[in-house]
Design a protein around this motif. Structure first.
Motif, PDB file in Angstrom:
ATOM      1  N   GLY A  33      56.742  39.402   5.769  1.00  0.00           N
ATOM      2  CA  GLY A  33      55.712  40.184   6.436  1.00  0.00           C
ATOM      3  C   GLY A  33      55.972  41.671   6.357  1.00  0.00           C
ATOM      4  O   GLY A  33      55.052  42.461   6.123  1.00  0.00           O
ATOM      5  N   ALA A  36      55.144  42.900   2.856  1.00  0.00           N
ATOM      6  CA  ALA A  36      53.706  43.016   2.649  1.00  0.00           C
ATOM      7  C   ALA A  36      53.159  44.289   3.265  1.00  0.00           C
ATOM      8  O   ALA A  36      52.338  44.991   2.662  1.00  0.00           O
ATOM      9  CB  ALA A  36      52.998  41.791   3.245  1.00  0.00           C
ATOM     10  N   VAL A  37      53.629  44.620   4.472  1.00  0.00           N
ATOM     11  CA  VAL A  37      53.167  45.843   5.137  1.00  0.00           C
ATOM     12  C   VAL A  37      53.557  47.069   4.324  1.00  0.00           C
ATOM     13  O   VAL A  37      52.768  48.010   4.142  1.00  0.00           O
ATOM     14  CB  VAL A  37      53.731  45.919   6.566  1.00  0.00           C
ATOM     15  CG1 VAL A  37      53.435  47.281   7.189  1.00  0.00           C
ATOM     16  CG2 VAL A  37      53.145  44.814   7.425  1.00  0.00           C
ATOM     17  N   VAL A 156      45.144  43.877  -0.245  1.00  0.00           N
ATOM     18  CA  VAL A 156      45.842  43.164   0.832  1.00  0.00           C
ATOM     19  C   VAL A 156      46.236  41.743   0.413  1.00  0.00           C
ATOM     20  O   VAL A 156      47.405  41.361   0.564  1.00  0.00           O
ATOM     21  CB  VAL A 156      44.982  43.161   2.109  1.00  0.00           C
ATOM     22  CG1 VAL A 156      45.576  42.236   3.157  1.00  0.00           C
ATOM     23  CG2 VAL A 156      44.871  44.580   2.668  1.00  0.00           C
ATOM     24  N   PRO A 157      45.335  40.902  -0.124  1.00  0.00           N
ATOM     25  CA  PRO A 157      45.768  39.580  -0.558  1.00  0.00           C
ATOM     26  C   PRO A 157      46.766  39.612  -1.721  1.00  0.00           C
ATOM     27  O   PRO A 157      47.713  38.819  -1.749  1.00  0.00           O
ATOM     28  CB  PRO A 157      44.462  38.880  -0.966  1.00  0.00           C
ATOM     29  CG  PRO A 157      43.389  39.641  -0.269  1.00  0.00           C
ATOM     30  CD  PRO A 157      43.872  41.052  -0.226  1.00  0.00           C
ATOM     31  N   GLY A 160      50.144  41.175  -0.355  1.00  0.00           N
ATOM     32  CA  GLY A 160      50.740  40.332   0.662  1.00  0.00           C
ATOM     33  C   GLY A 160      50.988  38.924   0.189  1.00  0.00           C
ATOM     34  O   GLY A 160      52.106  38.403   0.284  1.00  0.00           O
ATOM     35  N   ALA A 166      53.567  36.540   1.852  1.00  0.00           N
ATOM     36  CA  ALA A 166      53.013  36.448   3.207  1.00  0.00           C
ATOM     37  C   ALA A 166      51.567  35.983   3.112  1.00  0.00           C
ATOM     38  O   ALA A 166      50.771  36.541   2.352  1.00  0.00           O
ATOM     39  CB  ALA A 166      53.085  37.804   3.903  1.00  0.00           C
ATOM     40  N   ASP A 167      51.192  34.974   3.864  1.00  0.00           N
ATOM     41  CA  ASP A 167      49.840  34.416   3.824  1.00  0.00           C
ATOM     42  C   ASP A 167      48.921  35.290   4.674  1.00  0.00           C
ATOM     43  O   ASP A 167      48.669  35.012   5.845  1.00  0.00           O
ATOM     44  CB  ASP A 167      49.858  32.984   4.333  1.00  0.00           C
ATOM     45  CG  ASP A 167      48.601  32.220   3.896  1.00  0.00           C
ATOM     46  OD1 ASP A 167      47.674  32.870   3.380  1.00  0.00           O
ATOM     47  OD2 ASP A 167      48.565  31.002   4.063  1.00  0.00           O
ATOM     48  N   ALA A 168      48.393  36.353   4.053  1.00  0.00           N
ATOM     49  CA  ALA A 168      47.618  37.339   4.812  1.00  0.00           C
ATOM     50  C   ALA A 168      46.264  36.801   5.255  1.00  0.00           C
ATOM     51  O   ALA A 168      45.740  37.205   6.294  1.00  0.00           O
ATOM     52  CB  ALA A 168      47.427  38.595   3.974  1.00  0.00           C
TER      53      ALA A 168
END
Length: 504
Positions: A33, A36-37, A156-157, A160, A166-168
């Motif tokens: 997570g 991803a951020v 984002v997808p 992430g 990470a499953d955004a």
């Protein structure tokens, strides 16, 4: 600071940022997570910084600095990826670099407004799942998988889900904002697919920006229309069944677009145009240039409050159409010159009272190729061959002077448009055509003709009954014609237009 020192500083900054990011990841309880951020934050920074650098200096310098920034980050991130298993950061950084390069190309391609346009486009792509999520519920069932597939390639997808693991889309706020992920099966793009898509976009935008920068040196069109060319390139390179591309099969499946029968449409319009521009005509010897006679400020031409337009269309649903357009207008004006004015062989002294008659006539033959994207969205590629003729007569009865001049030519154009079905009988449409051309005839050293052309419209169409439509639009036609070094006519007509179409 020299260009190479700026590139070196960018590389050092990238290394420092990567080091800080890795320290945060190692200290975080949920590394995926946090990663991803950080990657999405890098994409937001690229959307703001890359167009800003491209607007402040040469695009080559901006691209080199961006590559150096990512290279410095990779020098630090690559060994840690092998040792600590955070390899997604390497591919994510490459994706962000290509994303920034695409925005640099878009900024250079769009000209003066490129920085704002590229930044807005980049931020809109980052926010696309949040913005488009609630809208996707209103799509027809056949269009929902395509909408979800398009959303999966936004920052984002990709950053992430693809690179950070990470499953955004299945957790947090996005799960509530993007309901399609709860109703349709999907998987995030592979790293190879994600990098290929953004690399294709970056390459296409960079190539178009390079062509636009060097096209002025050639005799071909000096300015390219980026939107139609980019749309054609992306459609040609998009993955999918070839039968669903530009030319759908008439006998396709029930879910595919079907080419309809020939339909004839007669369209009558009432235009309220505002006329601006000028006429400039030199003497026959070419030694004395003519004065710029502004239609409003110098000649004081009276406005026309109703200019009829006439069009005939031959259309095939889901395929395209060909059409012809005709209109002409005559303007009259009376004014007193405050300074001497030169027009052709005559000189109108200061204080002379002049009368002007200006006539404009145009006939256009055009064609459109329709590309159905979904049940409510259609893209259009269009071209127009427009004939124009300017006639102007300027006279002063008191001085015994009267001069007349005319200029006529053909202008080819290319452009793109879009049709959107809104609700029930209401549709919206928009299109633009743009071309800048100079040509040399008979081996002359200077361009014999120079054309600048921009035509656009934005409107709403009401399909009241099956055989009668009404549309209201803002219509603009801007042309500049230069005949060597002697004559130039610049004209811009802009205003609202009401049209009534009868279908047969």
């Amino acid at each position: 600071m020299s260009a190479w020192r700026r590139v070196a500083c960018a590389g050092g900054a990238g290394a420092a940022l990567a080091l800080v990011a890795l320290l945060v990841l190692r200290a975080a309880e949920h590394a995926a997570g946090r990663q991803a951020v950080l990657l999405v934050g890098a994409a937001v920074a690229a959307a703001v910084v890359a167009p800003w650098r491209a607007a402040r200096g040469p695009a080559r310098a901006a691209a080199l600095e961006l590559l150096a920034l990512v290279a410095g980050a990779l020098v630090v991130a690559a060994p840690a990826a092998v040792l600590d298993g955070v390899g997604g950061s390497v591919g994510g950084l490459l994706w962000v670099a290509l994303f920034g390069l695409a925005l640099v190309g878009l900024a250079r391609l769009a000209g003066r407004a490129g920085q704002a346009l590229a930044t807005a486009a980049g931020l809109l792509l980052v926010a696309a799942p949040y913005v488009a999520g609630p809208l996707t519920l209103g799509l027809p069932p056949g269009a929902r998988p395509a909408a979800l597939e398009a959303a999966l390639h936004t920052p984002v997808p990709v950053l992430g889900g693809t690179f950070a693991g990470a499953d955004a889309l299945r957790s947090g706020r996005l799960y509530r904002e993007f309901p399609l992920v709860d109703t349709l099966p999907f998987q995030y793009p592979s790293p190879t697919q994600a990098l290929a898509v953004v690399a294709l976009a970056a390459l296409a935008l960079a190539a178009l920006a390079l062509l636009r920068a060097h096209a002025r040196r050639a005799l071909a069109p000096r300015r390219l229309a980026p939107a139609p060319l980019l749309a054609l390139l992306l459609l040609a390179g998009a993955a999918g069944d070839a039968r669903a591309q530009l030319f759908p099969e008439p006998g396709g499946g029930p879910d595919g677009p079907q080419i309809g029968d020939l339909q004839t449409r007669v369209q009558l319009g009432y235009w309220v145009p505002q006329l601006t521009g000028y006429a400039q005509v030199a003497g026959f010897d070419g030694e004395r240039p003519g004065s710029q006679l502004s239609f409003r400020r110098v000649l004081e031409l009276d406005p026309i409050y109703m200019l009829p337009t006439f069009e005939v269309h031959l259309a095939w649903q889901n395929a395209g159409r060909i059409y012809a357009q005709y209109f002409e207008g005559v303007w009259h004006g009376e004014a007193t010159t405050d300074v001497p004015r030169f027009f052709e062989e005559a000189e109108y002294p200061a204080g002379a009272f002049i009368e002007t008659r200006y006539r404009y006539r145009t006939i256009a033959l055009g064609g459109e190729l329709h590309i159905p994207i979904s049940d409510f969205l259609t893209l259009r590629l269009l071209t127009t061959q427009r004939y124009v003729k300017h006639e102007i007569r300027v006279r002063s009865v008191a001085q015994g002077i009267s001069e007349r001049n005319s200029l006529e030519t053909f202008m080819p154009t290319i452009g793109g448009g879009i049709d959107v079905f809104i609700w029930n009988v209401i549709s919206a449409y928009a299109d633009i055509q743009w071309l800048d051309v100079s040509t040399t005839l008979f081996g002359a050293a200077d361009p014999r003709w120079q054309f600048r052309y921009t035509e656009w419209r934005v409107g709403v169409r009401l399909e009241l009954v099956q055989h009668a439509h009404v549309s209201v639009e803002m219509y603009s036609l801007d042309t500049t014609i230069t005949d060597g070094r002697r004559d130039r006519f610049r004209q811009h007509l802009f205003g609202p237009r009401l049209q009534v179409a009868i279908l047969f």
